[in-house]
Design an enzyme around this catalytic site. Structure first.
Site, PDB file in Angstrom:
ATOM      1  N   LYS A  84      13.931  -1.124  -7.268  1.00  0.00           N
ATOM      2  CA  LYS A  84      14.475  -0.371  -6.136  1.00  0.00           C
ATOM      3  C   LYS A  84      14.855  -1.376  -5.041  1.00  0.00           C
ATOM      4  O   LYS A  84      15.864  -1.239  -4.382  1.00  0.00           O
ATOM      5  CB  LYS A  84      13.472   0.648  -5.597  1.00  0.00           C
ATOM      6  CG  LYS A  84      14.120   1.499  -4.495  1.00  0.00           C
ATOM      7  CD  LYS A  84      13.207   2.558  -3.974  1.00  0.00           C
ATOM      8  CE  LYS A  84      12.093   2.003  -3.145  1.00  0.00           C
ATOM      9  NZ  LYS A  84      12.539   1.383  -1.872  1.00  0.00           N
ATOM     10  N   ASP A  85      13.998  -2.402  -4.882  1.00  0.00           N
ATOM     11  CA  ASP A  85      14.314  -3.485  -3.947  1.00  0.00           C
ATOM     12  C   ASP A  85      15.041  -4.574  -4.739  1.00  0.00           C
ATOM     13  O   ASP A  85      14.511  -5.663  -4.961  1.00  0.00           O
ATOM     14  CB  ASP A  85      13.022  -4.014  -3.312  1.00  0.00           C
ATOM     15  CG  ASP A  85      12.345  -2.948  -2.482  1.00  0.00           C
ATOM     16  OD1 ASP A  85      12.884  -2.589  -1.431  1.00  0.00           O
ATOM     17  OD2 ASP A  85      11.293  -2.443  -2.911  1.00  0.00           O
ATOM     18  N   HIS A  94       2.392   4.737  -4.943  1.00  0.00           N
ATOM     19  CA  HIS A  94       2.929   5.918  -5.626  1.00  0.00           C
ATOM     20  C   HIS A  94       3.179   5.541  -7.090  1.00  0.00           C
ATOM     21  O   HIS A  94       2.882   4.409  -7.511  1.00  0.00           O
ATOM     22  CB  HIS A  94       4.204   6.394  -4.928  1.00  0.00           C
ATOM     23  CG  HIS A  94       5.212   5.311  -4.690  1.00  0.00           C
ATOM     24  ND1 HIS A  94       5.841   4.654  -5.713  1.00  0.00           N
ATOM     25  CD2 HIS A  94       5.668   4.736  -3.540  1.00  0.00           C
ATOM     26  CE1 HIS A  94       6.667   3.751  -5.228  1.00  0.00           C
ATOM     27  NE2 HIS A  94       6.572   3.764  -3.902  1.00  0.00           N
ATOM     28  N   GLN A 125      15.546  -7.928  -3.140  1.00  0.00           N
ATOM     29  CA  GLN A 125      14.280  -8.653  -2.945  1.00  0.00           C
ATOM     30  C   GLN A 125      13.930  -9.497  -4.177  1.00  0.00           C
ATOM     31  O   GLN A 125      13.449 -10.622  -4.061  1.00  0.00           O
ATOM     32  CB  GLN A 125      13.164  -7.648  -2.661  1.00  0.00           C
ATOM     33  CG  GLN A 125      11.776  -8.267  -2.598  1.00  0.00           C
ATOM     34  CD  GLN A 125      10.737  -7.302  -2.063  1.00  0.00           C
ATOM     35  OE1 GLN A 125      10.526  -7.248  -0.869  1.00  0.00           O
ATOM     36  NE2 GLN A 125      10.072  -6.561  -2.925  1.00  0.00           N
ATOM     37  N   GLY A 140       9.544  -4.127  -8.390  1.00  0.00           N
ATOM     38  CA  GLY A 140      10.369  -2.963  -8.719  1.00  0.00           C
ATOM     39  C   GLY A 140      11.828  -3.182  -8.335  1.00  0.00           C
ATOM     40  O   GLY A 140      12.128  -3.761  -7.288  1.00  0.00           O
ATOM     41  N   GLY A 180       0.817  -1.214   0.000  1.00  0.00           N
ATOM     42  CA  GLY A 180       0.000   0.000   0.000  1.00  0.00           C
ATOM     43  C   GLY A 180       0.844   1.254   0.000  1.00  0.00           C
ATOM     44  O   GLY A 180       2.021   1.222  -0.373  1.00  0.00           O
ATOM     45  N   ALA A 181       0.216   2.391   0.398  1.00  0.00           N
ATOM     46  CA  ALA A 181       0.858   3.717   0.286  1.00  0.00           C
ATOM     47  C   ALA A 181       1.399   3.870  -1.137  1.00  0.00           C
ATOM     48  O   ALA A 181       2.569   4.169  -1.357  1.00  0.00           O
ATOM     49  CB  ALA A 181       1.946   3.897   1.341  1.00  0.00           C
ATOM     50  N   HIS A 230       4.631   2.112  -8.007  1.00  0.00           N
ATOM     51  CA  HIS A 230       3.689   0.987  -8.047  1.00  0.00           C
ATOM     52  C   HIS A 230       2.830   1.058  -9.320  1.00  0.00           C
ATOM     53  O   HIS A 230       2.561   0.044  -9.953  1.00  0.00           O
ATOM     54  CB  HIS A 230       2.742   1.026  -6.840  1.00  0.00           C
ATOM     55  CG  HIS A 230       3.421   0.883  -5.517  1.00  0.00           C
ATOM     56  ND1 HIS A 230       3.516   1.908  -4.617  1.00  0.00           N
ATOM     57  CD2 HIS A 230       4.029  -0.183  -4.938  1.00  0.00           C
ATOM     58  CE1 HIS A 230       4.143   1.495  -3.526  1.00  0.00           C
ATOM     59  NE2 HIS A 230       4.479   0.232  -3.694  1.00  0.00           N
TER      60      HIS A 230
END
Ligand code: PAF
Length: 281
Positions: free
Chosen positions: A149-150, A34, A153, A147, A31-32, A37
């Site tokens: 950025k991770d 942006h 992950q 994504g 969530g949250a 996402h």
């Protein structure tokens, strides 16, 4: 757009879609939401018939209770954003729905999960593997988008799927980092930054862009890590947790002269907000 809060009706809906040979794309989120996402949702929309987004702040991947409590939540705004961006299905389960009992599974993935974030956030990737394996199992997408950025992950999820989900036939699809106009990587955590910290945060991506230039001009691992340490230290709001130059697949540290297939990963505290970013060389 349909919203599901429970696993059983979601699975029923997806089984009906699959019986019509619909291709399913999946974006897992906490969530949250942006623009980062939303770029994953757009890619999924382009490459699949149906896009499913999950919104679930997964408690098992937070090794710090305060971080979990502080994690930004705005489900109503998230739903509106997904509706505006042609998402088909949103899955918003409760903690009880995802973890009716304690998940005691331990994922042994070796160094890919032990370096960098694995070292500084013990247990984090095990929690990520717990939730991602459950979500992939429920949704069984053709493509799941994550994504970059991770960066680590994605490597961990790929390793987890390979070792622990042999029946999963979908693709784990990495997507490029989305940045603000000034270079800051989009992150839900950016909402914690006050205006002064937000200004400081730009130095993280600026440093990485400079690193790319240095690497193109033949800088060594030591020259680059020394530069990152010194440059981040010039801003009083920033505190470097680690900088690591790693092989882009194994994530093992690279030393000496840099091969082209390396990734530079940094984690920086901006005030009390922990930000991560990376750049491929
Ligand atoms: O990247 C995230 O937001 C989370 O780690 C994920 C993949 C949604 C699992 O909770």
């Amino acid at each position: 757009m349909e919203i599901f809060y429970e696993i059983t009706p979601l699975k029923k809906k997806l089984a009906a879609l699959k019986s019509q040979s619909k291709k399913i794309g999946f974006v897992a989120t906490m969530g949250a939401l942006h623009a980062g996402h939303i770029s994953l949702v757009e890619t999924s929309n382009r490459e699949n018939d149906i896009t499913v987004v999950s919104i679930f702040v997964n408690p098992t991947q937070f090794n710090n209770k305060e971080d979990l409590e502080k994690y930004p939540r705005n489900t109503e705004a998230d739903i509106r954003l997904l509706e505006d961006n042609e998402c088909d299905i949103v899955f918003i389960p409760s903690v009880e729905e995802m973890y009716p009992e304690e998940d005691t599974r331990v994922f042994e993935l070796g160094s890919v999960a032990e370096v960098m974030e694995g070292k500084f956030r013990p247990g984090h990737f095990n929690g990520v593997c717990q939730i991602v394996s459950k979500l992939l199992d429920i949704i069984s997408p053709d493509n799941a988008y994550f994504g970059q950025k991770d960066y680590q992950q994605i490597a961990v999820v790929k390793a987890m799927v390979k070792k622990y989900m042999p029946k999963f036939k979908g693709n784990i699809v990495p997507c490029p980092i989305k940045r603000e106009a000034d270079g800051l990587a989009l992150s839900s955590r950016n909402s914690h930054l006050n205006p002064e910290q937000r200004k400081s945060a730009v130095l993280i991506s600026k440093t990485l862009f400079k690193v790319k230039e240095m690497s193109d001009n033949g800088a060594t691992q030591k020259e680059i890590t020394d530069f990152v340490k010194k440059n981040i230290a010039t801003d009083a709001n920033l505190c470097l947790e680690y900088v690591e130059i790693a092989d882009k697949d194994t994530l093992l540290p690279v030393e000496g002269n840099l091969p082209v297939n390396a990734v530079v990963c940094v984690t920086v505290f901006d005030g009390s907000t922990r930000l991560i970013d990376n750049i491929l060389l």
